[in-house]
Scaffold this motif. Structure first.
Motif, PDB file in Angstrom:
ATOM      1  N   LEU A 225      46.541  34.956  42.312  1.00  0.00           N
ATOM      2  CA  LEU A 225      46.317  36.279  42.890  1.00  0.00           C
ATOM      3  C   LEU A 225      45.432  37.137  41.989  1.00  0.00           C
ATOM      4  O   LEU A 225      44.556  37.857  42.472  1.00  0.00           O
ATOM      5  CB  LEU A 225      47.645  36.976  43.164  1.00  0.00           C
ATOM      6  N   ASP A 226      45.652  37.067  40.683  1.00  0.00           N
ATOM      7  CA  ASP A 226      44.802  37.808  39.747  1.00  0.00           C
ATOM      8  C   ASP A 226      43.357  37.331  39.813  1.00  0.00           C
ATOM      9  O   ASP A 226      42.427  38.142  39.813  1.00  0.00           O
ATOM     10  CB  ASP A 226      45.323  37.665  38.313  1.00  0.00           C
ATOM     11  N   THR A 227      43.158  36.029  39.888  1.00  0.00           N
ATOM     12  CA  THR A 227      41.808  35.471  40.011  1.00  0.00           C
ATOM     13  C   THR A 227      41.155  35.902  41.316  1.00  0.00           C
ATOM     14  O   THR A 227      39.988  36.294  41.337  1.00  0.00           O
ATOM     15  CB  THR A 227      41.854  33.930  39.924  1.00  0.00           C
ATOM     16  N   ALA A 228      41.909  35.858  42.392  1.00  0.00           N
ATOM     17  CA  ALA A 228      41.377  36.266  43.699  1.00  0.00           C
ATOM     18  C   ALA A 228      40.927  37.719  43.677  1.00  0.00           C
ATOM     19  O   ALA A 228      39.876  38.065  44.216  1.00  0.00           O
ATOM     20  CB  ALA A 228      42.433  36.051  44.780  1.00  0.00           C
TER      21      ALA A 228
ATOM     22  N   ASN B 283      40.383  39.836  40.776  1.00  0.00           N
ATOM     23  CA  ASN B 283      39.488  40.260  39.701  1.00  0.00           C
ATOM     24  C   ASN B 283      38.193  39.474  39.607  1.00  0.00           C
ATOM     25  O   ASN B 283      37.150  40.055  39.312  1.00  0.00           O
ATOM     26  CB  ASN B 283      40.230  40.217  38.368  1.00  0.00           C
ATOM     27  N   GLN B 284      38.232  38.184  39.849  1.00  0.00           N
ATOM     28  CA  GLN B 284      37.027  37.380  39.717  1.00  0.00           C
ATOM     29  C   GLN B 284      36.332  37.156  41.055  1.00  0.00           C
ATOM     30  O   GLN B 284      35.114  37.210  41.146  1.00  0.00           O
ATOM     31  CB  GLN B 284      37.351  36.042  39.055  1.00  0.00           C
ATOM     32  N   MET B 285      37.110  36.901  42.082  1.00  0.00           N
ATOM     33  CA  MET B 285      36.534  36.630  43.394  1.00  0.00           C
ATOM     34  C   MET B 285      36.332  37.911  44.206  1.00  0.00           C
ATOM     35  O   MET B 285      35.689  37.886  45.240  1.00  0.00           O
ATOM     36  CB  MET B 285      37.419  35.647  44.163  1.00  0.00           C
ATOM     37  N   LYS B 286      36.941  39.001  43.757  1.00  0.00           N
ATOM     38  CA  LYS B 286      36.812  40.309  44.401  1.00  0.00           C
ATOM     39  C   LYS B 286      37.332  40.324  45.835  1.00  0.00           C
ATOM     40  O   LYS B 286      36.828  41.051  46.688  1.00  0.00           O
ATOM     41  CB  LYS B 286      35.362  40.805  44.360  1.00  0.00           C
ATOM     42  N   LEU B 287      38.349  39.513  46.103  1.00  0.00           N
ATOM     43  CA  LEU B 287      38.954  39.509  47.430  1.00  0.00           C
ATOM     44  C   LEU B 287      39.810  40.750  47.607  1.00  0.00           C
ATOM     45  O   LEU B 287      40.408  41.244  46.650  1.00  0.00           O
ATOM     46  CB  LEU B 287      39.811  38.256  47.627  1.00  0.00           C
ATOM     47  N   GLU B 288      39.864  41.247  48.823  1.00  0.00           N
ATOM     48  CA  GLU B 288      40.668  42.424  49.113  1.00  0.00           C
ATOM     49  C   GLU B 288      41.952  42.069  49.853  1.00  0.00           C
ATOM     50  O   GLU B 288      42.941  42.776  49.755  1.00  0.00           O
ATOM     51  CB  GLU B 288      39.855  43.432  49.921  1.00  0.00           C
ATOM     52  N   ILE B 289      41.921  40.970  50.602  1.00  0.00           N
ATOM     53  CA  ILE B 289      43.091  40.514  51.349  1.00  0.00           C
ATOM     54  C   ILE B 289      43.208  39.000  51.196  1.00  0.00           C
ATOM     55  O   ILE B 289      42.209  38.292  51.252  1.00  0.00           O
ATOM     56  CB  ILE B 289      42.974  40.864  52.849  1.00  0.00           C
TER      57      ILE B 289
ATOM     58  N   LEU C 142      45.174  43.120  48.351  1.00  0.00           N
ATOM     59  CA  LEU C 142      44.975  43.140  46.903  1.00  0.00           C
ATOM     60  C   LEU C 142      44.309  44.429  46.429  1.00  0.00           C
ATOM     61  O   LEU C 142      44.489  44.857  45.297  1.00  0.00           O
ATOM     62  CB  LEU C 142      44.106  41.953  46.469  1.00  0.00           C
ATOM     63  N   LYS C 143      43.508  45.033  47.297  1.00  0.00           N
ATOM     64  CA  LYS C 143      42.804  46.258  46.942  1.00  0.00           C
ATOM     65  C   LYS C 143      43.316  47.395  47.808  1.00  0.00           C
ATOM     66  O   LYS C 143      43.350  47.293  49.030  1.00  0.00           O
ATOM     67  CB  LYS C 143      41.311  46.082  47.165  1.00  0.00           C
ATOM     68  N   ILE C 144      43.708  48.467  47.160  1.00  0.00           N
ATOM     69  CA  ILE C 144      44.213  49.632  47.906  1.00  0.00           C
ATOM     70  C   ILE C 144      43.171  50.734  47.904  1.00  0.00           C
ATOM     71  O   ILE C 144      42.463  50.957  46.998  1.00  0.00           O
ATOM     72  CB  ILE C 144      45.533  50.159  47.286  1.00  0.00           C
TER      73      ILE C 144
END
Length: 64
Positions: free
Chosen positions: A4-7, A9-15, A62-64
């Motif tokens: 989840l952290d990789t998704a 912070n690195q992949m910039k996924l939001e959901i 993941l992003k609010i």
């Protein structure tokens, strides 16, 4: 946690969304601990061996 952290912070996924076998209650509890939300059930949504099984769909923002 690492995935989840990789998704985020690195992949910039939001959901993030996933599907899990309806009988796999252990995995469903784990995902709920990580704040995944139940979306619904897809009847006979996945095939395991020769049998079709219901699939539980879940997601996490993941992003609010």
């Amino acid at each position: 946690k690492h995935v989840l952290d990789t998704a985020k912070n690195q992949m910039k996924l939001e959901i993030v969304r996933l599907g899990v076998y309806h009988k796999n209650k252990i995995a469903q509890r784990l995902y709920k601990k990580f704040k995944f939300v139940y979306i619904g059930k897809l009847p006979k949504g996945t095939k395991r061996g020769r049998k079709y099984m219901d699939e539980i769909m879940m997601y996490k923002v993941l992003k609010i």
